[in-house]
Design an enzyme around this catalytic site. Structure first.
Site, PDB file in Angstrom:
ATOM      1  N   TYR A  10      54.655  34.421   9.035  1.00 52.21           N
ATOM      2  CA  TYR A  10      53.214  34.326   9.289  1.00 52.21           C
ATOM      3  C   TYR A  10      52.676  32.888   9.272  1.00 52.21           C
ATOM      4  O   TYR A  10      51.492  32.675   9.511  1.00 52.21           O
ATOM      5  CB  TYR A  10      52.451  35.185   8.273  1.00 52.21           C
ATOM      6  CG  TYR A  10      52.795  36.649   8.392  1.00 52.21           C
ATOM      7  CD1 TYR A  10      52.481  37.355   9.548  1.00 52.21           C
ATOM      8  CD2 TYR A  10      53.471  37.333   7.370  1.00 52.21           C
ATOM      9  CE1 TYR A  10      52.812  38.696   9.683  1.00 52.21           C
ATOM     10  CE2 TYR A  10      53.796  38.676   7.489  1.00 52.21           C
ATOM     11  CZ  TYR A  10      53.470  39.346   8.651  1.00 52.21           C
ATOM     12  OH  TYR A  10      53.794  40.674   8.788  1.00 52.21           O
TER      13      TYR A  10
ATOM     14  N   HIS B 222      47.548  39.345  16.548  1.00 50.26           N
ATOM     15  CA  HIS B 222      48.579  39.323  15.502  1.00 50.26           C
ATOM     16  C   HIS B 222      49.158  37.921  15.431  1.00 50.26           C
ATOM     17  O   HIS B 222      49.428  37.314  16.477  1.00 50.26           O
ATOM     18  CB  HIS B 222      49.709  40.316  15.794  1.00 50.26           C
ATOM     19  CG  HIS B 222      49.202  41.714  15.911  1.00 50.26           C
ATOM     20  ND1 HIS B 222      48.863  42.456  14.812  1.00 50.26           N
ATOM     21  CD2 HIS B 222      48.911  42.465  16.995  1.00 50.26           C
ATOM     22  CE1 HIS B 222      48.391  43.626  15.208  1.00 50.26           C
ATOM     23  NE2 HIS B 222      48.406  43.656  16.533  1.00 50.26           N
TER      24      HIS B 222
ATOM     25  N   SER C 139      52.135  37.138  14.167  1.00 50.44           N
ATOM     26  CA  SER C 139      53.551  37.208  14.547  1.00 50.44           C
ATOM     27  C   SER C 139      53.697  37.948  15.880  1.00 50.44           C
ATOM     28  O   SER C 139      52.774  38.628  16.329  1.00 50.44           O
ATOM     29  CB  SER C 139      54.343  37.935  13.454  1.00 50.44           C
ATOM     30  OG  SER C 139      53.918  39.291  13.367  1.00 50.44           O
TER      31      SER C 139
HETATM   32  C1  DQA Z   1      50.431  41.320  11.614  1.00 48.06           C
HETATM   33  C2  DQA Z   1      51.670  42.116  12.042  1.00 48.06           C
HETATM   34  C3  DQA Z   1      51.742  43.461  11.334  1.00 48.06           C
HETATM   35  O1  DQA Z   1      52.906  44.171  11.752  1.00 48.06           O
HETATM   36  C4  DQA Z   1      51.823  43.258   9.840  1.00 48.06           C
HETATM   37  O2  DQA Z   1      51.790  44.504   9.174  1.00 48.06           O
HETATM   38  C5  DQA Z   1      50.778  42.334   9.321  1.00 48.06           C
HETATM   39  C6  DQA Z   1      50.363  41.174  10.094  1.00 48.06           C
HETATM   40  C7  DQA Z   1      50.412  39.896  12.191  1.00 48.06           C
HETATM   41  O3  DQA Z   1      49.359  39.278  12.169  1.00 48.06           O
HETATM   42  O4  DQA Z   1      51.445  39.404  12.650  1.00 48.06           O
HETATM   43  O5  DQA Z   1      50.329  42.492   8.174  1.00 48.06           O
HETATM   44  O6  DQA Z   1      49.265  42.005  12.071  1.00 48.06           O
END
Ligand code: DQA
Length: 149
Positions: free
Chosen positions: A24, A101, A103
């Site tokens: 992240y 997101h 990631s």
């Molecule tokens: C996320 C990706 C999700 O799969 C994960 O559960 C997260 C963060 C991201 O920002 O990459 O908590 O949303």
């Protein structure tokens, strides 16, 4: 006074910077907020930036956004992959919605490769870290300008 863009963040995003930085990144949620706020200011937009670990709170905020926001950016984090309730509230909101997101969810576990909330989003940005929030603000500025609202 123009309505703000709501930027809603789901569970565990309060731990950004400490939580799996290899996935992240090292930016904290406060850094992400500052980056998003600065880009929004450049583009003449206000933002309302929030985070909750609770699904029902996120539903309440999306319902609030229906009345009070000009558009919505959402990183629903883990609820992305589980929550029909969040999808329902996004669809009821009748707002421009960008899903973000940090990631690249398509390069990760199979269960992360499905998003319930994408059905309620106009666009999805993933894999670009905090930059994704800036790009989401840019997309909203552009789309709002083109729609003339
Ligand atoms: C996320 C990706 C999700 O799969 C994960 O559960 C997260 C963060 C991201 O920002 O990459 O908590 O949303």
């Amino acid at each position: 006074m123009a309505k703000p863009v709501y930027v809603l963040n789901g569970p565990n995003l309060n731990l950004l910077g400490k939580r799996q930085p290899e996935v992240y990144g090292t930016a904290t949620l406060a850094d992400v907020e500052q980056i998003t706020r600065a880009r929004a200011k450049d583009l003449g937009l206000e933002i309302e930036f929030r985070q909750s670990n609770h699904e029902g709170v996120l539903v309440d905020w999306i319902q609030e956004a229906r009345e009070k926001a000009s558009a919505l950016i959402i990183n629903a984090a883990g609820y992305t992959h589980t929550s029909v309730a969040l999808l329902d509230s996004l669809q009821a909101a009748e707002l421009l919605v960008i899903e973000v997101h940090l990631s690249n969810i398509f390069r990760r576990d199979a269960f992360r490769q499905h998003s319930y909330i994408s059905l309620g989003a106009n666009g999805v940005i993933c894999g670009l870290g905090a930059k994704g929030y800036e790009l989401a603000i840019e997309a909203i500025a552009d789309l709002v300008r083109k729609s003339g609202t």
